[in-house]
Each structure stands twice: as C-alpha cells, then as structure tokens.
Write a protein that holds these residues in place. Structure first.
Motif, PDB file in Angstrom:
ATOM      1  N   TYR A 195       8.514  -2.957   6.083  1.00 51.46           N
ATOM      2  CA  TYR A 195       8.253  -1.517   6.092  1.00 51.46           C
ATOM      3  C   TYR A 195       8.361  -1.002   7.518  1.00 51.46           C
ATOM      4  O   TYR A 195       8.262  -1.729   8.490  1.00 51.46           O
ATOM      5  N   SER A 196       8.581   0.271   7.615  1.00 53.61           N
ATOM      6  CA  SER A 196       8.704   0.908   8.920  1.00 53.61           C
ATOM      7  C   SER A 196       7.502   1.842   9.095  1.00 53.61           C
ATOM      8  O   SER A 196       6.696   1.987   8.194  1.00 53.61           O
TER       9      SER A 196
ATOM     10  N   ASN B  47       8.501  -1.961  -1.144  1.00 50.03           N
ATOM     11  CA  ASN B  47       7.977  -1.485   0.132  1.00 50.03           C
ATOM     12  C   ASN B  47       6.672  -0.723  -0.096  1.00 50.03           C
ATOM     13  O   ASN B  47       6.684   0.330  -0.736  1.00 50.03           O
ATOM     14  N   PRO B  48       5.551  -1.216   0.409  1.00 53.49           N
ATOM     15  CA  PRO B  48       4.272  -0.518   0.163  1.00 53.49           C
ATOM     16  C   PRO B  48       4.242   0.914   0.699  1.00 53.49           C
ATOM     17  O   PRO B  48       3.531   1.750   0.163  1.00 53.49           O
ATOM     18  N   LYS B  49       5.029   1.185   1.744  1.00 56.55           N
ATOM     19  CA  LYS B  49       5.035   2.547   2.307  1.00 56.55           C
ATOM     20  C   LYS B  49       5.764   3.537   1.409  1.00 56.55           C
ATOM     21  O   LYS B  49       5.651   4.735   1.581  1.00 56.55           O
ATOM     22  N   HIS B  50       6.564   3.026   0.474  1.00 56.19           N
ATOM     23  CA  HIS B  50       7.263   3.901  -0.463  1.00 56.19           C
ATOM     24  C   HIS B  50       6.493   4.023  -1.773  1.00 56.19           C
ATOM     25  O   HIS B  50       6.903   4.766  -2.652  1.00 56.19           O
ATOM     26  N   ALA B  51       5.434   3.262  -1.921  1.00 57.89           N
ATOM     27  CA  ALA B  51       4.774   3.144  -3.229  1.00 57.89           C
ATOM     28  C   ALA B  51       3.732   4.236  -3.460  1.00 57.89           C
ATOM     29  O   ALA B  51       3.216   4.840  -2.522  1.00 57.89           O
ATOM     30  N   ASP B  52       3.463   4.478  -4.748  1.00 54.53           N
ATOM     31  CA  ASP B  52       2.396   5.412  -5.138  1.00 54.53           C
ATOM     32  C   ASP B  52       1.240   4.663  -5.760  1.00 54.53           C
ATOM     33  O   ASP B  52       0.104   5.116  -5.705  1.00 54.53           O
ATOM     34  N   CYS B  53       1.547   3.570  -6.419  1.00 53.96           N
ATOM     35  CA  CYS B  53       0.439   2.840  -7.033  1.00 53.96           C
ATOM     36  C   CYS B  53       0.656   1.326  -6.950  1.00 53.96           C
ATOM     37  O   CYS B  53       1.782   0.845  -6.831  1.00 53.96           O
ATOM     38  N   LYS B  74      -1.400  -0.099   3.401  1.00 52.50           N
ATOM     39  CA  LYS B  74      -0.091   0.444   3.775  1.00 52.50           C
ATOM     40  C   LYS B  74       0.395   1.530   2.830  1.00 52.50           C
ATOM     41  O   LYS B  74       1.315   2.283   3.162  1.00 52.50           O
ATOM     42  N   ILE B  75      -0.164   1.621   1.643  1.00 57.02           N
ATOM     43  CA  ILE B  75       0.289   2.632   0.684  1.00 57.02           C
ATOM     44  C   ILE B  75      -0.317   3.982   1.091  1.00 57.02           C
ATOM     45  O   ILE B  75      -1.530   4.095   1.228  1.00 57.02           O
ATOM     46  N   PRO B  76       0.534   5.014   1.276  1.00 57.43           N
ATOM     47  CA  PRO B  76      -0.011   6.318   1.687  1.00 57.43           C
ATOM     48  C   PRO B  76      -0.741   7.040   0.543  1.00 57.43           C
ATOM     49  O   PRO B  76      -0.427   6.813  -0.626  1.00 57.43           O
TER      50      PRO B  76
END
Lengths: 280, 140
Positions: A195-196, B47-53, B74-76
């Motif tokens: 991840y970035s 990618n956890p940064k792209h995830a919702d759940c 890492k999940i927003p």
C-alpha cells in the motif's frame, strides 16, 4: 474552442473506457457482479472516505500530481512540443513517487522504488522516441506531427517508436506483462499487501490524475495514425480497451520481470527505430 | 446523507483475511461473488488502503491477531468488520485450542456476524451490504 472540446472529451473518455471495461468484465462468467457505473461510484466513495490522521503530504502530492496531469492534457490537446508534455508528465510522476517515499512506511517505500524504475524506463523511451520523431518529422510539435502523419504517412518511418510509446501506455496503466504491481491490488501473502500513503480523498485524486494521464498518452498516440483526429483517437481508445480486457487473461509477473520486459519492448524498440532512422 | 449511503453500498471493496482454519469461508465468499445472488457492487481488494470492510474468516490465533489489527488500522474510515463463519464468531471446534484463540469480537469492534459452518453465499453478501449501510450509524 476545439481545444476546450478536445480537453473535456479526452478527460471524459478514459472513465467511459473504464465503465465499458467494467460492464464487459461483470457479464463474463465467474466475475463479480458490478453496477455499470461502478468506477464512478468508487471514485465518489473514495472522496467521502477519510485519510489516515492528518496526512497533509499525501494531500499535497496527490493534488500536485493531478494539477500537472491537467496541464499535460491541455498541452497535448493544444499540440505542444512532445518533450514539453513528457516533462510535465514526469513532474506528475515524480510528485506521486515523492509522496510514496515521504510516507515513512515500508510498503510506501517499496512502491516508490518500483515507480522510480518505471519512471526511468518510460522517460528514456520518450527521449529516444522524441529523437526519432525529430529525425523523421523535423519537428516535435504534436499538431504538426498529426498533420505530417495525415499527409506524408509518417508512421512508415516510425513504426517501432509507436509500439514503444504504446508499451509506455501499458506500463502506466499497469497492464499485461508491464505491470509493476504499483496499484497494490495484487494478490499477496497474508499481511504483505502493498500500500502507499494514498487512501480516501488523496487516493481519489491520484485516481483522477491517472485517468487524465492515460488520456494524455492516448492523445499522443493518436497523432501518429494517418486518419482524422477523432477517428484516430477512437481507434487508439478501442485498442486500449482491448488490452484492458486482454489483461484479465494474462498471468501476473513479478515487478522485476515487468521491468526487464519494459526495457526490451519500450526502450529497446525505440532504440531500434532510432538506429534504423540514422543509419538506413 | 441518503445518496452518499447509496453510493457507499454500490461500490464495496472487501479485504478478506484468512486468519486460520480450513479456508472454506474464504472460498465460499469467492463463490458468492461469482454467483447469481442478485447483490451487486461487491469486489475484493488486496490493498487495505483501498478497502471499505474487513471480512475475517477462520479462527484467530495470537499470530493472526496482530496482523488483523495492523490491517484494520490501514483501512480508512468509514469501515466495517464482518466475522464470517463459526470459527471467527465463537471459536467453534477450536474453542479449546492452546495457541491463544480469540473470537473476532475480542479483537475488533464487529459490525456483522455471519454464523454457520460454512455460511451461505447470499447471507455473506447481504451481511456485507447491510454492514456498509449502517456503518455510519454505528460510528465505526
């Protein structure tokens, strides 16, 4: 006026291509069922999500890269010098890379390292391609190159340069065997996802910048075809859509293999064309 | 806002964690996505940064607990946690294992539980959709 129309047409064409890709992909057997406008929904959703903490640098670098992408798009549709467009795109890429480095996270740094190797390859390719273009056309202005393609059949002299620039487009879109694994979406071992620093709002802006950048490359490639501007842009866009779909059937390669193949297909082909133009 | 909620449920990126066990829940989820349940808009991301759940499958031990917490961070926001399968919800057969077993609730604030061994495909997708609908209300 046509510049403004082209600007918006190119900026909107890439999301439309992705919507078409998403639709075709979702009706294929064994794929996730998605809405037709899912790429747009995803973008809107990302704008609503919050970044980790007070990540000012991620906001700064993503907004900067999007601004440079917009400038590059304006220059490409106005028919500016090819090297000017490339230099603005390189600024855009450097901002994204710096953002990833500045995250201080292991995965961010790995992502930046891969981006940097991709940056070197596509910049080298573009510079050699511009040398070939200058030799063949006597100019680097995109509108004059488009005119020469139409009247003099410029493509006959620079077929390998066109292939190398198309490979640059594939590299920048993470497609086929030129995928450096920068999107962080690759299947990975548990806990090792790449991840970035970009997530939420800044990720949405990066996504927009990437779509605009793809549009810039499509516009650059379209000037080489010996047909009218809208038709050549449509042909290149359809080719891009075909490669997006084809990517589903191509196995992933590790990023070092992707880098090797990119050197061969992008940089190598542009050098071959350069040698051909100067010595034969 | 209603329209925002609608958009959120129309594009859900799921990060699947196989915490341990037989891996059947994770496979069942893959089958659910490619089936004809009528629930659309759910995709998997690596990618956890792209995830919702975060969809947790299998029994959570000491090792996987740390990784799950790392990924969750890492999940927003807004984000949801879904516990899939009997092992994640209660420990199931492995309840008395000696390698520090946790239920999902002991590790993270869970938004939705999908019980059963193995849970149904439609139930999985429905639980994810409902969790994302209510994610703002619960404050997670």
């Amino acid at each position: 006026m046509p510049k403004i129309i082209w600007f918006f047409a190119v900026a909107l064409s890439v999301p439309v291509i992705h919507i078409a890709y998403n639709y075709i992909n979702s009706v294929m057997p064994g794929q996730s069922r998605t809405y037709i406008l899912q790429p747009v929904y995803r973008l809107l959703k990302l704008f609503e999500k919050k970044d980790d903490g007070d990540n000012f640098l991620a906001y700064f670098f993503s907004a900067g890269s999007c601004l440079f992408a917009l400038i590059a798009l304006y220059m490409a549709v106005s028919g500016f010098n090819f090297l000017f467009v490339v230099s603005v795109l390189s600024m855009m890429d450097l901002l994204v890379i710096t953002g990833a480095f500045s995250s201080g996270e292991y995965s961010g740094r790995i992502s930046a390292k891969r981006s940097l190797s991709r940056f070197v390859i596509w910049l080298f390719t573009s510079m050699v391609a511009s040398a070939s273009l200058y030799k063949a056309a006597g100019t680097l202005k995109l509108n004059e190159i488009a005119h020469l393609s139409w009247s003099n059949g410029l493509l006959m002299n620079i077929p390998f340069t066109l292939v190398s620039l198309f490979v640059v487009l594939l590299m920048k879109s993470n497609l086929m065997h030129f995928d450096f694994g920068l999107s962080g979406d690759e299947t990975s071992v548990f806990g090792d996802a790449l991840y970035s620093p970009y997530s939420g709002w800044s990720l949405a802006v990066i996504q927009l910048a990437q779509w605009i950048e793809t549009g810039v490359w499509l516009k650059i490639l379209s000037v080489f075809l010996p047909v009218t501007k809208p038709i050549s842009y449509a042909i290149v866009s359809l080719l891009y859509l075909a490669f997006l779909l084809l990517d589903r059937f191509v196995s992933d390669v590790d990023w070092k293999t992707a880098a090797r193949l990119s050197w061969g297909w992008a940089a190598g082909f542009s050098v071959i064309n350069y040698i051909y133009l100067f010595y034969f | 806002m209603k329209w925002l909620n609608k958009i959120r449920t129309r594009s859900i990126s799921v990060f699947v964690v196989q915490a341990g066990g037989c891996r059947d829940c994770a496979l069942q989820f893959s089958m659910a996505l490619s089936g004809n349940s009528g629930i659309k808009g759910i995709t998997v991301t690596g990618n956890p940064k792209h995830a919702d759940c975060l969809l947790i499958c299998g029994c959570i031990n000491e090792k996987s607990r740390e990784k799950i917490l790392e990924i969750y961070e890492k999940i927003p926001y807004p984000k949801a946690v879904i516990a899939a399968g009997a092992c994640t919800c209660s420990g199931s057969l492995f309840r008395r294992a000696d390698n520090g077993l946790y239920t999902a609730e002991e590790v993270l604030p869970v938004n939705s539980w999908i019980r059963g061994c193995t849970p149904g495909t439609t139930e999985m997708l429905e639980a994810i959709r409902r969790a994302m609908e209510n994610v703002r209300d619960t404050g997670h």
